[in-house]
Motif scaffolding. Sequence first.
Motif, short mmCIF file in Angstrom:
data_model
loop_
_atom_site.label_atom_id
_atom_site.label_comp_id
_atom_site.label_asym_id
_atom_site.label_seq_id
_atom_site.Cartn_x
_atom_site.Cartn_y
_atom_site.Cartn_z
N VAL A 1 0.81 -1.05 0.09
CA VAL A 1 -0.05 -0.05 -0.17
C VAL A 1 0.76 1.34 -0.01
O VAL A 1 2.05 1.23 0.21
CB VAL A 1 -0.88 -0.09 1.30
N ALA A 2 0.18 2.56 -0.35
CA ALA A 2 1.02 3.66 -0.54
C ALA A 2 -0.05 4.94 0.02
O ALA A 2 -1.20 4.55 -0.20
CB ALA A 2 1.57 3.90 -1.89
N GLY A 3 0.44 5.85 0.16
CA GLY A 3 -0.23 7.09 0.44
C GLY A 3 -0.27 8.02 -0.83
O GLY A 3 0.78 8.23 -1.52
N ARG B 1 9.77 7.98 6.52
CA ARG B 1 8.66 8.56 7.33
C ARG B 1 7.41 8.11 6.68
O ARG B 1 7.12 7.84 5.47
CB ARG B 1 8.64 9.95 6.85
N PHE B 2 6.36 7.86 7.90
CA PHE B 2 4.77 7.84 7.32
C PHE B 2 4.50 9.30 7.24
O PHE B 2 4.37 10.08 8.06
CB PHE B 2 4.22 6.98 8.74
N VAL B 3 4.05 9.54 6.07
CA VAL B 3 3.65 11.10 5.97
C VAL B 3 2.07 11.04 6.38
O VAL B 3 1.48 10.46 5.54
CB VAL B 3 3.86 11.35 4.19
N VAL C 1 3.22 8.07 -2.01
CA VAL C 1 4.73 7.68 -1.17
C VAL C 1 4.57 6.38 -0.39
O VAL C 1 3.28 6.03 0.12
CB VAL C 1 5.17 8.90 -0.35
N GLU C 2 5.59 5.88 -0.09
CA GLU C 2 5.73 4.75 0.81
C GLU C 2 7.00 4.53 1.31
O GLU C 2 7.88 5.46 1.45
CB GLU C 2 5.31 3.54 -0.01
N MET C 3 7.53 3.55 1.91
CA MET C 3 8.72 3.46 2.78
C MET C 3 9.73 2.38 2.42
O MET C 3 10.70 2.06 3.12
CB MET C 3 8.11 3.26 4.28
N SER D 1 -3.89 3.40 0.32
CA SER D 1 -4.70 3.16 1.27
C SER D 1 -5.07 4.43 2.04
O SER D 1 -5.75 4.39 3.23
CB SER D 1 -3.52 2.52 2.53
N ASP D 2 -4.15 5.67 1.80
CA ASP D 2 -4.56 6.81 2.46
C ASP D 2 -4.05 8.22 1.37
O ASP D 2 -3.45 7.87 0.34
CB ASP D 2 -3.86 6.96 3.89
N ALA E 1 -1.97 10.46 2.61
CA ALA E 1 -0.77 11.03 3.29
C ALA E 1 -1.22 12.42 3.99
O ALA E 1 -0.42 13.32 3.92
CB ALA E 1 0.32 11.13 2.33
N ALA F 1 -4.45 10.19 7.61
CA ALA F 1 -3.63 9.12 6.97
C ALA F 1 -3.56 7.84 7.95
O ALA F 1 -3.63 6.68 7.58
CB ALA F 1 -2.19 9.36 6.56
N PHE G 1 -5.12 4.49 6.77
CA PHE G 1 -3.91 3.26 6.55
C PHE G 1 -4.37 2.11 7.41
O PHE G 1 -4.57 1.08 6.79
CB PHE G 1 -2.78 3.88 7.02
#
Length: 248
Positions: free
Chosen positions: A76-78, A162-164, A187-189, A212-213, A215, A219, A223
């Motif tokens: 998943v990603a923001g 970072r979780f944005v 964005v993801e990690m 999923s969100d 950001a 979020a 998420f």
Amino acid sequence: MTTAILSALPEEQGGLVHALAQPERITHAGRAFWRGHLQGQPVVLALSGIGKVAAATTATVLAERFGVARIVFTGVAGGVGEGVQVGDVVVAQDYLQHDIDASPIFPRWEVPGYGGARMVCDPVLSALLLEAAGACLAGAEDICDAQNRPRTHAGLMASGDRFVSTAQESGTLRAALLAAGHDVLAVEMEGAAVAQVCRDYGLPFAAVRTISDRADDSAHVDFAHFVQNVASRYADGIVHRFLQALPK
Ligand code: ADE
């Protein structure tokens, strides 16, 4: 020609482990790896954990110890790009690390020693993922309502440790990158780290991320809900279709 299917969290891996034919569990470097077959293809399923270092370690093990021919990331990603909504699917065309900064010695976002900021994904694998994602969404009436049909996107993805989780941070990040010509969709990690390891080893890499969100300030709630309730269905639906289409 073994394909590695890598995810950060168990929910992003979905039911793939349960679907494995001839499953074999191997632990290495504190991680569980599952070897077996899916859709008649030899695969290794792995969890990277969260963040770029954990993902790089896992990708290195997949290359060195398992000798995989390619790595595909599912997770998943923001969403930060315009029109990239929760429930949409993004296939990465390329990756950058949004938190790398060796300026003024190197240009902002450039990975020293790699001649630029972006790591390119394998176009053939990415096209197969995009097709699989489109087919999955077309058959996903139970996941979404008819008014808000999820969409597929292909483009630039950014990773960072970072979780944005504020609209201000995601807005600032997107604007700064856009001003430098980097139009980031999500964005993801982990992905950029895996892309870099794959480049080092000459391995084809591709990634598919469900949004999923956004950001933004909600979020963390979006998420958690998405990962708990939706992510695994996307992972199963997309990966099975992808492996079906992958030449044997
Ligand atoms: N993965 C999913 N949502 C994310 C976010 N908002 N920031 C970083 N990684 C994410």
